[in-house]
Design a protein around this motif. Structure first.
Motif, PDB file in Angstrom:
ATOM      1  N   TYR A 185      29.348 140.195  95.560  1.00 33.59           N
ATOM      2  CA  TYR A 185      30.421 140.107  96.539  1.00 33.59           C
ATOM      3  C   TYR A 185      30.917 141.515  96.852  1.00 33.59           C
ATOM      4  O   TYR A 185      30.842 142.418  96.027  1.00 33.59           O
ATOM      5  CB  TYR A 185      31.559 139.238  95.994  1.00 33.59           C
ATOM      6  CG  TYR A 185      32.551 138.793  97.042  1.00 33.59           C
ATOM      7  CD1 TYR A 185      33.700 139.536  97.294  1.00 33.59           C
ATOM      8  CD2 TYR A 185      32.342 137.639  97.765  1.00 33.59           C
ATOM      9  CE1 TYR A 185      34.605 139.142  98.250  1.00 33.59           C
ATOM     10  CE2 TYR A 185      33.245 137.225  98.724  1.00 33.59           C
ATOM     11  CZ  TYR A 185      34.376 137.984  98.962  1.00 33.59           C
ATOM     12  OH  TYR A 185      35.275 137.583  99.903  1.00 33.59           O
ATOM     13  N   TYR A 186      31.459 141.732  98.049  1.00 28.80           N
ATOM     14  CA  TYR A 186      31.945 143.055  98.444  1.00 28.80           C
ATOM     15  C   TYR A 186      32.955 143.567  97.424  1.00 28.80           C
ATOM     16  O   TYR A 186      33.998 142.970  97.209  1.00 28.80           O
ATOM     17  CB  TYR A 186      32.576 142.995  99.832  1.00 28.80           C
ATOM     18  CG  TYR A 186      31.614 142.549 100.897  1.00 28.80           C
ATOM     19  CD1 TYR A 186      30.626 143.400 101.360  1.00 28.80           C
ATOM     20  CD2 TYR A 186      31.684 141.260 101.426  1.00 28.80           C
ATOM     21  CE1 TYR A 186      29.731 143.000 102.321  1.00 28.80           C
ATOM     22  CE2 TYR A 186      30.790 140.848 102.387  1.00 28.80           C
ATOM     23  CZ  TYR A 186      29.812 141.715 102.837  1.00 28.80           C
ATOM     24  OH  TYR A 186      28.933 141.296 103.785  1.00 28.80           O
ATOM     25  N   GLY A 187      32.681 144.683  96.814  1.00 27.31           N
ATOM     26  CA  GLY A 187      33.587 145.250  95.821  1.00 27.31           C
ATOM     27  C   GLY A 187      33.316 144.734  94.430  1.00 27.31           C
ATOM     28  O   GLY A 187      33.661 145.374  93.448  1.00 27.31           O
ATOM     29  N   GLY A 188      32.693 143.547  94.294  1.00 23.84           N
ATOM     30  CA  GLY A 188      32.389 142.981  92.990  1.00 23.84           C
ATOM     31  C   GLY A 188      33.612 142.399  92.318  1.00 23.84           C
ATOM     32  O   GLY A 188      34.757 142.742  92.615  1.00 23.84           O
ATOM     33  N   GLY A 189      33.403 141.470  91.413  1.00 23.84           N
ATOM     34  CA  GLY A 189      34.485 140.904  90.618  1.00 23.84           C
ATOM     35  C   GLY A 189      35.263 139.801  91.287  1.00 23.84           C
ATOM     36  O   GLY A 189      36.169 139.223  90.670  1.00 23.84           O
ATOM     37  N   ALA A 190      34.986 139.443  92.522  1.00 23.04           N
ATOM     38  CA  ALA A 190      35.711 138.379  93.205  1.00 23.04           C
ATOM     39  C   ALA A 190      35.060 137.031  92.897  1.00 23.04           C
ATOM     40  O   ALA A 190      33.865 136.959  92.605  1.00 23.04           O
ATOM     41  CB  ALA A 190      35.724 138.633  94.705  1.00 23.04           C
ATOM     42  N   PRO A 191      35.823 135.949  92.964  1.00 23.65           N
ATOM     43  CA  PRO A 191      35.233 134.614  92.735  1.00 23.65           C
ATOM     44  C   PRO A 191      34.153 134.320  93.766  1.00 23.65           C
ATOM     45  O   PRO A 191      34.210 134.793  94.911  1.00 23.65           O
ATOM     46  CB  PRO A 191      36.421 133.666  92.891  1.00 23.65           C
ATOM     47  CG  PRO A 191      37.632 134.515  92.676  1.00 23.65           C
ATOM     48  CD  PRO A 191      37.269 135.872  93.192  1.00 23.65           C
ATOM     49  N   ILE A 192      33.171 133.510  93.372  1.00 25.83           N
ATOM     50  CA  ILE A 192      32.095 133.187  94.300  1.00 25.83           C
ATOM     51  C   ILE A 192      32.580 132.275  95.408  1.00 25.83           C
ATOM     52  O   ILE A 192      31.964 132.220  96.484  1.00 25.83           O
ATOM     53  CB  ILE A 192      30.885 132.560  93.563  1.00 25.83           C
ATOM     54  CG1 ILE A 192      31.297 131.306  92.801  1.00 25.83           C
ATOM     55  CG2 ILE A 192      30.237 133.576  92.653  1.00 25.83           C
ATOM     56  CD1 ILE A 192      30.117 130.614  92.139  1.00 25.83           C
ATOM     57  N   ASN A 193      33.664 131.538  95.190  1.00 30.95           N
ATOM     58  CA  ASN A 193      34.299 130.781  96.271  1.00 30.95           C
ATOM     59  C   ASN A 193      35.575 131.511  96.662  1.00 30.95           C
ATOM     60  O   ASN A 193      36.493 131.649  95.848  1.00 30.95           O
ATOM     61  CB  ASN A 193      34.614 129.354  95.827  1.00 30.95           C
ATOM     62  CG  ASN A 193      35.059 128.473  96.993  1.00 30.95           C
ATOM     63  OD1 ASN A 193      35.818 128.906  97.857  1.00 30.95           O
ATOM     64  ND2 ASN A 193      34.588 127.234  97.014  1.00 30.95           N
ATOM     65  N   PRO A 194      35.693 132.016  97.897  1.00 34.57           N
ATOM     66  CA  PRO A 194      36.843 132.840  98.281  1.00 34.57           C
ATOM     67  C   PRO A 194      38.167 132.102  98.236  1.00 34.57           C
ATOM     68  O   PRO A 194      39.218 132.731  98.213  1.00 34.57           O
ATOM     69  CB  PRO A 194      36.505 133.272  99.712  1.00 34.57           C
ATOM     70  CG  PRO A 194      35.514 132.278 100.199  1.00 34.57           C
ATOM     71  CD  PRO A 194      34.721 131.877  98.996  1.00 34.57           C
ATOM     72  N   ALA A 195      38.143 130.742  98.222  1.00 38.58           N
ATOM     73  CA  ALA A 195      39.403 130.003  98.132  1.00 38.58           C
ATOM     74  C   ALA A 195      40.072 130.209  96.783  1.00 38.58           C
ATOM     75  O   ALA A 195      41.281 130.009  96.647  1.00 38.58           O
ATOM     76  CB  ALA A 195      39.154 128.515  98.370  1.00 38.58           C
ATOM     77  N   MET A 196      39.344 130.633  95.783  1.00 36.54           N
ATOM     78  CA  MET A 196      39.916 130.824  94.443  1.00 36.54           C
ATOM     79  C   MET A 196      40.779 132.072  94.360  1.00 36.54           C
ATOM     80  O   MET A 196      41.592 132.198  93.451  1.00 36.54           O
ATOM     81  CB  MET A 196      38.789 130.908  93.408  1.00 36.54           C
ATOM     82  CG  MET A 196      38.032 129.609  93.217  1.00 36.54           C
ATOM     83  SD  MET A 196      36.700 129.765  91.998  1.00 36.54           S
ATOM     84  CE  MET A 196      36.031 128.105  91.994  1.00 36.54           C
ATOM     85  N   THR A 197      40.632 132.997  95.299  1.00 35.23           N
ATOM     86  CA  THR A 197      41.452 134.201  95.247  1.00 35.23           C
ATOM     87  C   THR A 197      42.924 133.870  95.436  1.00 35.23           C
ATOM     88  O   THR A 197      43.790 134.567  94.939  1.00 35.23           O
ATOM     89  CB  THR A 197      41.018 135.196  96.332  1.00 35.23           C
ATOM     90  OG1 THR A 197      41.159 134.569  97.620  1.00 35.23           O
ATOM     91  CG2 THR A 197      39.565 135.594  96.142  1.00 35.23           C
ATOM     92  N   ALA A 198      43.192 132.784  96.154  1.00 32.91           N
ATOM     93  CA  ALA A 198      44.581 132.381  96.372  1.00 32.91           C
ATOM     94  C   ALA A 198      44.955 131.170  95.540  1.00 32.91           C
ATOM     95  O   ALA A 198      46.127 130.934  95.269  1.00 32.91           O
ATOM     96  CB  ALA A 198      44.816 132.076  97.852  1.00 32.91           C
ATOM     97  N   GLY A 199      43.962 130.396  95.117  1.00 25.89           N
ATOM     98  CA  GLY A 199      44.261 129.149  94.425  1.00 25.89           C
ATOM     99  C   GLY A 199      44.047 129.182  92.930  1.00 25.89           C
ATOM    100  O   GLY A 199      44.095 128.142  92.284  1.00 25.89           O
TER     101      GLY A 199
END
Length: 366
Positions: free
Chosen positions: A53-67
């Motif tokens: 993922y761009y930058g690395g370390g982010a959840p594979i589902n982008p909805a998890m960044t807020a949830g």
């Protein structure tokens, strides 16, 4: 990896009809249908990060960044009462009718994370201004139709005709988004879509062996409101050819005591067709964010031009054995069978239709 959902749907419906003869030739019919659908979705994507993922370390589902580490389950019920009233009258060989009715298609859920992906990859960096949601509304259509059905010339000629006007609220429309993440398909809503048209078809027995049939249809559709893509208001209704023509001729005769000969030729023309709400509109594309300067996509060429097809069939048909020689698109027309525009990607996924095709079918009934 990004989308893994389990969907469940429970459906309940009731239907009733009442008809009464107002006279010897006139009937009034009243119908009603009630539908209720409960839909739920559970997300199964694990709380795992991706180095890709761009930058690395982010959840594979982008909805998890807020949830958080778990995307909450969702459920919602959609219901609609759908009345219909029709009046039919007959005189001599012609039946005339008028009807008004309400139709319904349940709402539902897109894959969890669709909205977060569009916001992070298109709305924020590209300025696409899209209103993609993880859920979509129910679709309700209200339609008025008048028409006639007739048999003439001692029953050898059948003619049917109709005029219709339909208003669709929250028309469900599939959209495809492509970008560095891959391909995403979601259901969006066209807030209001108005469609009007006319149809006329006939069947005519020229003789005991020869029959002619055909029809014409015209459609005029316009997007009246579209909060998802406001700049598409006034565009044509997608997936609706502006006209269709068809004409066929069929000859039948006894080939022998046990077999019949059937020969048929068909001509068809399909008018200009748009496949997306974005038509003669400039749309921001992902290439602007990747290249560092604005790049707008031009979707004016995503319309399919009118095309014509000619098909032929010749069959020898028996009680158990039949043999058919056929040819499709024998005029070798070049046209697209399917066009899937992706405006923010700047182009369309296309599927070319087959050229002239011939075949021989052998069928045996045991």
């Amino acid at each position: 990896l990004m989308f893994d959902d389990t969907f469940n749907t429970d459906v309940f419906s009731l239907f009733g009809q009442f008809s009464v003869d107002l006279s010897d030739v006139t009937e009034l019919s009243i119908e009603g249908r009630y539908d209720k659908e409960k839909r739920s979705v559970d997300n199964n994507v694990p709380a795992t990060t991706s180095a890709l993922y761009y930058g690395g370390g982010a959840p594979i589902n982008p909805a998890m960044t807020a949830g958080g580490s778990k995307i909450p389950s969702r459920d919602k019920s959609y219901d609609q009462f759908q009345p219909k009233i029709s009046l039919t009258t007959s005189a001599d060989n012609t039946t005339v009718y008028a009807s008004y009715g309400v139709g319904f298609r349940s709402g539902g859920f897109n894959s969890s994370g669709s909205s977060a992906l569009i916001n992070s990859q298109l709305n924020i960096p590209v300025g696409a201004g899209l209103g993609v949601s993880d859920s979509f509304n129910k679709e309700v259509s209200k339609s008025f139709e008048v028409g006639f059905k007739g048999r003439y010339l001692d029953g050898r000629l059948e003619v049917n005709g109709a005029l219709f006007e339909t208003e669709v609220d929250d028309n469900q429309f599939f959209e495809f988004f492509a970008g560095p993440w891959g391909l995403l398909r979601v259901v969006t809503s066209i807030d209001q879509l108005d469609i009007s048209g006319s149809e006329l078809d006939f069947k005519y027995a020229l003789s005991d062996n020869l029959r002619l049939d055909g029809g014409v249809g015209f459609t005029d559709g316009e997007i009246k409101k579209n909060a998802h893509r406001p700049n598409t208001v006034g565009n044509n209704a997608p997936l609706a050819p502006e006209h269709t023509y068809n004409l066929g001729i069929q000859y039948e005769s006894s080939f022998s005591a046990n077999y019949d000969l059937v020969i048929r030729a068909d001509y068809m023309e399909v008018g200009e067709t748009w496949f997306h709400t974005v038509q003669n509109n400039q749309q921001p594309s992902v290439w602007g964010a990747l290249l560092g300067f604005p790049v707008a996509s031009d979707m004016s060429k995503s319309v399919r031009d009118p095309y014509t097809l000619v098909d032929l069939r010749a069959s020898i048909v028996g009680e158990k054995l039949s043999l058919t020689l056929w040819g499709r698109n024998i005029n070798d027309e070049e046209y697209l069978a399917e066009v899937i525009p992706a405006p923010e990607f700047g182009g369309s996924f296309i599927h070319q239709a087959p050229y002239a095709t011939y075949g021989l079918d052998l069928k045996y009934n045991f």
